[in-house]
Scaffold this active site. Structure first.
Site, mmCIF file in Angstrom:
data_model
loop_
_atom_site.group_PDB
_atom_site.id
_atom_site.type_symbol
_atom_site.label_atom_id
_atom_site.label_comp_id
_atom_site.label_asym_id
_atom_site.label_seq_id
_atom_site.Cartn_x
_atom_site.Cartn_y
_atom_site.Cartn_z
ATOM 1 N N CYS A 97 -6.127 2.508 -5.357
ATOM 2 C CA CYS A 97 -7.297 1.850 -5.200
ATOM 3 C C CYS A 97 -8.193 2.422 -3.993
ATOM 4 C CB CYS A 97 -7.091 0.369 -4.964
ATOM 5 S SG CYS A 97 -5.737 -0.287 -3.737
ATOM 6 N N ARG A 138 -4.512 -3.891 -4.215
ATOM 7 C CA ARG A 138 -4.806 -3.627 -5.697
ATOM 8 C C ARG A 138 -3.652 -2.936 -6.195
ATOM 9 N NH1 ARG A 138 -10.990 -2.117 -6.317
ATOM 10 N NH2 ARG A 138 -10.398 -1.747 -4.035
#
Length: 326
Positions: A150, A156
């Site tokens: 990410c 994430r």
């Protein structure tokens, strides 16, 4: 109208003396990007390796030479680990950091638009799992890695990798989080991500439970005790500038609407004081030992270079509706 693309965020009235935030320029370095190691290590027993987003050349004017991390640098760093990258899964919610054309043509590239701060929705999770399973099915006779990033290659990225290990490989949530943290060199920060992962139930019918039996090969990395500090960052999900859901087919963006095959790495000496230590001492035979998870400060700073192959990756599943164009 798709709310994902057309939703608008309003600041409302501002009764404070603060000036509104400046709009980020196209060549601005991502916030806190310099604070994170460029590339982690391969996660033993898996094909995963996490790294922060590489930046194309136009960003280098705002970086010191030692801070630069381009697609070419990514390739070199993974080669330094004696590994080969086969797929990049890009989770950033922008197209500005690098171009697919900057990647070697031997590497596959998939973009799954993933909003930051909030827990990824079911569509995003499904796409991630599907992409991983399809790649493993097509590459079961080699040992190529799946690189995931990410912006920082941490929150994430960590959530989706751990979610795969929990839901598909049957690993216990705390074990998956601990493994990711150690190999990335940083801990997942966002408390809402951690809490969501910890609520996941491990499937009891897995053929190879990664955290209980033979799913992961035993290693110094897994038996080494490690102290982890998961500090919350903005405990609740921030309000997104874009809301709603996007259908699966719209999430994945690739060059020429197909997955282009492209190929790629890590300097282990960059681990610094304060980060989660890299894997434990090399040169020891742990083949007869059963790994376990426990907590202890001041884990070993040594590294190892052994490869680990999970038997469970020989049993991929993939939905019939998926298309992979070569």
């Amino acid at each position: 109208m798709n709310q994902w693309h057309y939703g608008r965020y309003s600041r409302g009235r501002d009764f404070t003396a603060r000036a509104p935030p400046k709009k980020k320029g196209k060549n601005q370095i991502p916030e806190r990007w310099k604070d994170y190691l460029p590339v982690g290590q391969r996660m033993p027993g898996t094909r995963f390796i996490a790294f922060k987003v590489p930046l194309q050349k136009k960003f280098e004017a705002k970086l010191m030479p030692e801070e630069c991390f381009s697609p070419l640098d990514l390739f070199n760093k993974i080669q330094e680990q004696n590994e080969e990258l086969g797929l990049i899964i890009d989770l950033t919610y922008t197209q500005r950091y690098y171009k697919v054309e900057d990647l070697p043509k031997t590497i596959s590239y998939i973009k799954i638009l993933t909003v930051g701060h909030q827990v990824p929705d079911s569509g995003t999770i499904f796409q991630f799992k599907s992409a991983v399973k399809e790649f493993l099915k097509r590459n079961k006779n080699n040992d190529k890695l799946i690189g995931v990033h990410c912006t920082h290659g941490l929150n994430r990225t960590g959530y989706l990798i751990c979610r795969y290990l929990i839901d598909v490989e049957g690993m216990r949530p705390d074990d998956a989080i601990e493994l990711f943290n150690r190999c990335r060199g940083h801990c997942i920060e966002r408390q809402n991500y951690i809490e969501n992962l910890q609520k996941r139930r491990v499937r009891k019918n897995q053929n190879a439970s990664a955290s209980r039996s033979g799913g992961l090969e035993d290693s110094a990395h897994l038996t080494e005790q490690v102290h982890t500090t998961n500090k919350p960052v903005n405990k609740g999900p921030k309000k997104s500038r874009r809301g709603g859901h996007l259908e699966s087919s719209q999430h994945v963006q690739t060059q020429s609407s197909a997955y282009s095959f492209r190929k790629w790495s890590q300097n282990q000496s960059v681990y610094q004081r304060g980060f989660v230590p890299p894997p434990g001492p090399a040169g020891e035979d742990y083949s007869q030992r059963r790994f376990f998870w426990s907590m202890r400060p001041n884990g070993s700073q040594a590294t190892h270079h052994k490869k680990w192959i999970a038997a469970s990756y020989q049993r991929p599943f993939y939905p019939a509706s998926w298309e992979w164009n070569v």
